[in-house]
Scaffold this active site. Structure first.
Site, mmCIF file in Angstrom:
data_model
loop_
_atom_site.group_PDB
_atom_site.id
_atom_site.type_symbol
_atom_site.label_atom_id
_atom_site.label_comp_id
_atom_site.label_asym_id
_atom_site.label_seq_id
_atom_site.Cartn_x
_atom_site.Cartn_y
_atom_site.Cartn_z
ATOM 1 N N ASP A 95 -9.745 4.293 -1.506
ATOM 2 C CA ASP A 95 -10.366 3.489 -0.460
ATOM 3 C C ASP A 95 -11.882 3.652 -0.505
ATOM 4 O O ASP A 95 -12.401 4.761 -0.650
ATOM 5 C CB ASP A 95 -9.862 3.921 0.925
ATOM 6 C CG ASP A 95 -8.418 3.530 1.154
ATOM 7 O OD1 ASP A 95 -7.890 2.731 0.365
ATOM 8 O OD2 ASP A 95 -7.822 4.036 2.118
ATOM 9 N N ASP A 126 0.824 -1.212 0.000
ATOM 10 C CA ASP A 126 0.000 0.000 0.000
ATOM 11 C C ASP A 126 0.857 1.262 0.000
ATOM 12 O O ASP A 126 1.624 1.500 0.943
ATOM 13 C CB ASP A 126 -0.883 -0.039 1.256
ATOM 14 C CG ASP A 126 -1.992 0.990 1.236
ATOM 15 O OD1 ASP A 126 -2.313 1.503 0.157
ATOM 16 O OD2 ASP A 126 -2.554 1.258 2.313
#
Length: 677
Positions: free
Chosen positions: A470, A420
């Site tokens: 997200d 990430d």
């Protein structure tokens, strides 16, 4: 009545009148005093008392200490129930925002536009908002922007406040629609639900679990199991190693006193792993930084005890916040104090027939402020001054440790890595190579917002890539994450999958503390349907041990999961958008098609369409097969209800709930049908 009594009664009446008048004057509720994340349906979070850039709000040179800053498209929903008098604010594009694009502000009450601004760029004169909210039940604050792809679009609701009646407070929009259950309970007769195809690398550890429903106990067996593999007849867990490349055709069996189920499995030993999308659980939207070993073990236990593992749910993935300092024989990231006995925990998860995943980043510091995959110190140290200033260290350090970390993951038995950061090619390539040389098959997922221009590279070096930001538990976020990624479809397939992020069902922590998802039941059916049609990885984002019957049923439909796990691995395509209904079509390996009819209800076309008003109605829709080059007769099956609907020639008429779906399997009858490419 005597004189004193009369005076007393008059006094009481006057006092009551004054109190009523005072109450009706209302109390002021500043927008920034509310937990605004509970009201926000946008993707970037909202900021109280600052701009979205975490700086002071500034409009045409004037600073504001009160209000909220929002970024990009912003949707704020409030339930007032007629208990508000008015809303006031000063609105404009923040001076430090993107100077090229513009923002537009709306205040909408019960479907009526109460205020609409002009298009506003940074430096433009702000506008005053003063709207009467008398009798308004539902209120929306909307900011639209001219370019949805533009960055650093900061807009401010400065000095924003409500005037409420009788000490009332604005509430989040209610989500009390009926949680209706469509899927029948599993039969006592055995049914094998694990994928039809499985890929592994020669010589690497092999783990495959025969997922099957049916009354326990079940007895498992396999015909033509390759040399080097071993089956536990009680658990259905297959382990071992296969050293020779090739395709191995196996017949799996699961039996009990009610009957026996069989299924053909093709094991492909070669260079490609994860030939169907991974399905499992991720801890971030459940627990965020409060994740610990006990919660992970509870999730693994619940995956089995709830029966989800019998439907093929496999992965237990820890997200950010497990990482401690570097050390061990590889000088790799070690678990922190919340995760003692890390290897023992992973072994326990494997003993359940499940797989285990971890999180990391090539940066010095992760988003949550934990040790990353690089450092400015040769030994990889992560001192407190970095942890206490984590934002400043979200970059790749002088020294990199991909090989160290990959070897440690393989040694522990890790099966999945979520990587990430602000994705770039070099870091992805280095970790991809490290994982492939680790001695274990480790699924490599990169996050988030992979650049589309490099889609062919992500297909080449990773197993999954996040196609957007997200996800949050709102229809807007779902729409952006899933309904807007048709362009990615050609790049997904066996071994490399488009990833629109986690499932936002059940209790989630997206943007605030643990709460029931804000998606309506209809939106949740659409959510799981579209992710399955897209052949997306399915990661449950809620605590599994807290699953209610509706959510458990939503995740336990084997025919829906079969669409996601189809060996052909084709993503559905958006083939039509008419009468506010989107039609997504996915070709299946058996020659049938999976079709989703989604009632979008004009979402995004008008300011009002961004909000839920509580009066939405189902839509009658004529599905004309010929418009999709699917002429002739088709046997239709309602996938959620697991019910045959009959044979239809040329068209099918149905009713679709607001933001809901009708999910079909179409099987050709009599003639060969081909879908236009």
């Amino acid at each position: 009545m005597n004189y004193k009594l009369k005076l007393f009664i008059v006094a009481i009446i006057l006092i009551g009148a004054v109190a009523i008048a005072h109450a009706q004057q209302g109390n002021h509720v500043w927008l920034d005093d509310l937990l605004v994340s509970n009201f926000s349906e946008g993707i970037p979070s909202v900021s109280a008392k600052t701009s979205a850039g975490s700086d002071s709000m500034k409009l045409q040179g004037v600073y504001f200490a009160r209000g909220i800053g929002v970024q990009s498209l912003s949707v704020l929903s409030f339930y007032l129930d007629g208990k508000a008098k008015k809303f006031t604010a000063i609105v404009g594009a923040d001076d430090k925002g993107n100077p090229i694009t513009s923002s537009k502000f709306y205040v909408i009450g019960d479907r009526k536009i109460l205020f609409g601004s002009k298009d506003m760029k940074p430096g433009d004169k702000p506008e005053n908002v003063d709207v009467d909210l008398s009798g308004i039940k539902r209120l929306g604050l909307l900011v639209t922007i001219a370019d949805s792809g533009a960055g650093r679009v900061y807009s401010d609701w400065a000095n924003a406040k409500f005037e409420m009646l009788n000490n009332a407070m604005p509430e989040p929009m209610p989500n009390d629609d009926e949680r209706y259950i469509l899927t029948p309970h599993s039969s006592k007769i055995p049914r094998i639900n694990s994928p039809l195809v499985f890929g592994a690398t020669p010589g690497n550890p092999f783990l495959y679990t025969i997922a099957a429903t049916g009354e326990r106990p079940l007895h498992f067996s396999a015909i033509n199991l390759p040399k080097g593999l071993f089956l536990n007849a009680k658990t259905g867990i297959i382990t071992g190693k296969i050293t020779r490349r090739g395709n191995y055709i196996i017949t799996l069996k699961a039996g009990n006193k009610f009957g026996t189920a069989t299924k053909r499995l093709v094991i492909k030993i070669g260079d490609t792993i994860v030939l169907t999308p991974p399905i499992g659980w991720n801890g971030w939207n459940s627990w965020a930084k409060s994740i610990d070993k006990e919660k992970v073990i509870a999730s693994a236990n619940a995956m089995v005890s709830s029966g989800l593992s019998n439907h093929g749910w496999t992965y237990i993935n820890v997200d950010d916040a497990w990482q401690g300092q570097r050390g061990g024989k590889y000088n790799a990231i070690q678990p922190n104090e919340k995760f003692t006995g890390f290897k023992k925990m992973i072994d326990y998860i494997h003993s359940k027939g499940l797989k285990f995943g971890v999180y990391s980043t090539p940066w010095i510091s992760s988003y949550a402020g934990y040790v990353g995959g690089s450092s400015n110190f040769k030994d990889g140290a992560y001192p407190d001054f970095i942890k206490n200033n984590k934002r400043a260290y979200r970059y790749i350090g002088k020294y990199r440790f991909e090989k160290n970390d990959a070897l440690q993951m393989a040694d522990w038995g890790v099966d999945y890595l979520k990587y990430d950061w602000h994705i770039e090619l070099n870091s992805a390539e280095r970790m991809s190579a490290a994982l492939k040389n680790s001695g274990r098959d480790i699924f490599f997922s990169i996050s988030n917002s992979a650049p589309f221009a490099l889609a062919k590279d992500w297909e080449r070096i990773t197993n999954a890539w996040r196609t957007g930001p997200d996800i949050r538990d709102s229809w807007l976020s779902l729409y952006v994450s899933a309904f807007s990624i048709d362009k990615w479809a050609p790049y997904g397939g066996p071994g490399h999958w488009n990833d629109p992020d986690m499932l936002i069902v059940g209790n989630v922590t997206t943007g605030s503390s643990l709460h029931p998802t804000r998606l309506t039941p209809d939106e949740q059916y659409s959510h799981v349907s579209l992710f399955s049609l897209l052949s997306a990885p399915l990661n449950i984002g809620c605590p599994i041990e807290q699953l209610d019957p509706f959510t458990l049923n939503l995740l336990s439909n084997d025919e829906v999961l079969e669409i996601d796990q189809d060996p052909l691995g084709k993503s559905a395509r958006l083939l039509a958008d008419e009468d506010n209904v989107q039609i997504w079509v996915k070709p299946m390996q058996d020659g049938s098609y999976a079709v989703g009819l989604f009632n979008i209800d004009g979402f995004g076309k008008t300011p009002q369409s961004f909000f839920r008003w509580g009066d939405e109605k189902p839509r009658s829709f004529l599905f004309d097969f010929s418009k999709l080059n699917l002429p002739g007769k088709w046997q239709l099956r309602d996938v959620w209800r697991q019910k045959n609907l009959g044979v239809f020639n040329g068209s099918f008429t149905t009713s679709i709930h607001h933001h809901g779906v009708v999910l079909l399997r179409m099987f050709p009858v009599g003639i060969s049908n081909k879908l236009s490419k």
